[in-house]
Design a protein around this motif. Sequence first.
Motif, short mmCIF file in Angstrom:
data_model
loop_
_atom_site.label_atom_id
_atom_site.label_comp_id
_atom_site.label_asym_id
_atom_site.label_seq_id
_atom_site.Cartn_x
_atom_site.Cartn_y
_atom_site.Cartn_z
N ILE A 104 11.83 28.75 -7.33
CA ILE A 104 11.02 29.23 -8.27
C ILE A 104 9.40 29.29 -7.92
N LYS A 105 9.10 28.32 -7.07
CA LYS A 105 7.76 28.39 -6.55
C LYS A 105 7.54 29.59 -5.73
N TYR B 95 7.35 32.53 -8.00
CA TYR B 95 5.91 32.72 -8.40
C TYR B 95 4.86 32.98 -7.14
N THR C 47 4.30 23.48 -9.19
CA THR C 47 4.94 24.91 -9.62
C THR C 47 4.42 25.04 -11.00
N GLU C 48 4.02 23.97 -11.99
CA GLU C 48 3.65 23.99 -13.13
C GLU C 48 2.06 24.72 -13.29
N LYS D 169 1.11 27.12 -10.91
CA LYS D 169 1.63 28.32 -10.61
C LYS D 169 2.02 29.14 -11.79
N GLN D 170 2.77 28.57 -12.36
CA GLN D 170 3.37 29.21 -13.33
C GLN D 170 2.48 29.63 -14.70
N HIS D 171 1.72 28.52 -14.71
CA HIS D 171 0.51 28.77 -15.62
C HIS D 171 -0.32 29.96 -15.57
N ILE E 230 1.49 33.16 -15.59
CA ILE E 230 1.52 33.90 -17.20
C ILE E 230 0.32 34.17 -17.74
N GLY F 141 12.92 29.53 -15.10
CA GLY F 141 11.56 30.03 -14.78
C GLY F 141 11.41 31.34 -15.00
N TYR G 71 11.45 31.87 -18.67
CA TYR G 71 10.01 31.11 -19.09
C TYR G 71 8.82 32.26 -19.26
N ILE G 72 8.62 32.61 -18.06
CA ILE G 72 7.72 33.82 -17.87
C ILE G 72 7.78 34.86 -18.57
#
Length: 171
Positions: free
Chosen positions: A103-104, A107, A123-124, A126-128, A131, A164, A167-168
């Motif tokens: 997932i990383k 992203y 990863t968190e 990157k996800q934030h 988004i 992941g 979520y996005i």
Amino acid sequence: MDRLSPMALEYLNKSDEERIRKIQTEVWIPYSRANEILEKLEGLINYPPRQRMPNHLLVADTNNGKTLLLLRFCSHHEPFISPDDNIIIAKVVYVIAPPEPEIKSLYNAILDTLNFHDSSKSTELKQHRLITILKKLETKVLIIDEIQHILGASPLKQKIYLNGIKYISSI
């Protein structure tokens, strides 16, 4: 000769190299199933926001034109600068899934596609960041081509990857 189109007649007078180059060029040939898929994708652009936005999975054998169809859709939704507030709008974002089903990595691929390189290890984070960027760009459709790369992962990694994406897509 009188049955040839003006463009075909024009190419009769060109060199062999130019005619061969023209023949090798990708050409979009519309057909009913492709038009149906394009209509479904168009419907996602104006879909009203809700808790769980719809997702579509396009499946077909290799070399059946899936990528060409997706790129055709993307070509009708190029990013642009909003004349009202001078910000970039990218309603459709296209990315090719990285060969490693992490997932990383996905992203990172999306961020790189958007020219937002992220050196954070988390990863968190990157996800934030992803988004936040997708919201600012007013992205409505995220296209992940070559998603079958996920099949090379363990069931747990597949679940993390799909979670992941889910979520996005709920932004």
